[in-house]
Design an enzyme around this catalytic site. Structure first.
Site: not given
Length: 257
Positions: A49, A51, A111, A205
């Site tokens: 997944r 976001d 990331y 985040r």
């Protein structure tokens, strides 16, 4: 025959990779495009997944087809990209072993999170504006405490439905990026690089938001260990926006592309 597919997407208008009822998704667009190209219903599995609003540079997915797509891969790519919207681009399609799986075979994911320290309307959709002076050395001292295997409940979205919040981080650091976004140089920009075997919803985040608070002097660098041990989302800083976040790389135990 099973194929791995490598793609990039701008996540701004999508609710994430995964198909959902109330928002457009990258998975739905890719499924539609492949089904049109192959003239048959196709099911697409992604590496995981993402976001809502998050971008990806080297996302990986797989699908099965009876057609031999290796005869003219360049033509196949041109046709597929012509069907896909402009904010999704497929870079490669390659045959793999039947048991290969884009999600379950992944060893780690990396990331990147970009921030810019001065107002720049040309990179605003792709990087997050942070109008504060930041102590990068303190941010890296704090980030170093995230390395290793921990319970990341303090950095996870509440009620995320995870079976476990334990993840293993192999790298986490801030640096000055190479120019890689429109009108972005090295001056006035920072990028946070983080790799782990798995990530929780909103985890990157939340970490970035917390580390920015460290850089502003609002959280002591060594406080990160206590925040981890608290297993309480309220102990960490606020999450930053999705626009600066990119899924950059997915590593597998075999060579794919």
């Amino acid at each position: 025959m099973r194929y791995f597919i490598r793609l990039s997407f701008k996540g701004t208008r999508y609710g994430g990779w995964q198909i959902q009822q109330n928002a457009p998704s990258v998975q739905a667009e890719l499924t539609r495009a492949l089904s049109l190209l192959l003239g048959a219903s196709v099911q697409v599995w992604g590496a995981g997944r993402t976001d809502s609003g998050v971008h990806a540079v080297n996302y990986v997915a797989h699908f099965d087809s009876n057609m031999d797509l290796s005869k003219d891969p360049a033509l196949c790519l041109r046709k597929l990209n012509a069907i896909l919207p402009t904010d999704i681009c497929v870079h490669a399609i390659t045959p793999v072993l039947e048991q290969a799986h884009a999600r379950f075979d992944a060893l780690s994911r990396t990331y990147l999170y970009y921030i810019h320290l001065y107002k720049n309307p040309f990179i605003e959709p792709f990087s997050t504006f942070c109008p504060f002076a930041l102590d990068v050395e303190a941010m890296n001292l704090a980030a170093n405490q995230l390395l290793g295997t921990h319970d990341f409940t303090s950095f996870a979205k509440l009620h995320g439905g995870n079976k476990t919040n334990i993840c293993t981080l192999s790298q986490a650091f801030w640096s000055s990026p190479e120019p890689c976004l429109p009108l972005m140089g090295q001056e006035g920009h920072l990028v946070f690089t983080v790799s782990a075997n798995r990530f929780l919803r909103n985890m990157v985040r939340a970490m970035v938001g917390t580390l920015i608070e460290v850089g502003r002097g609002k959280i002591p660098p060594l406080e990160i260990s206590r925040i981890l041990e608290a297993k309480n989302r309220n102990q960490a800083g606020a999450s930053v926006s999705a626009q600066g976040l990119y899924l950059y790389k997915i590593d597998y135990p075999y060579t794919v592309f």
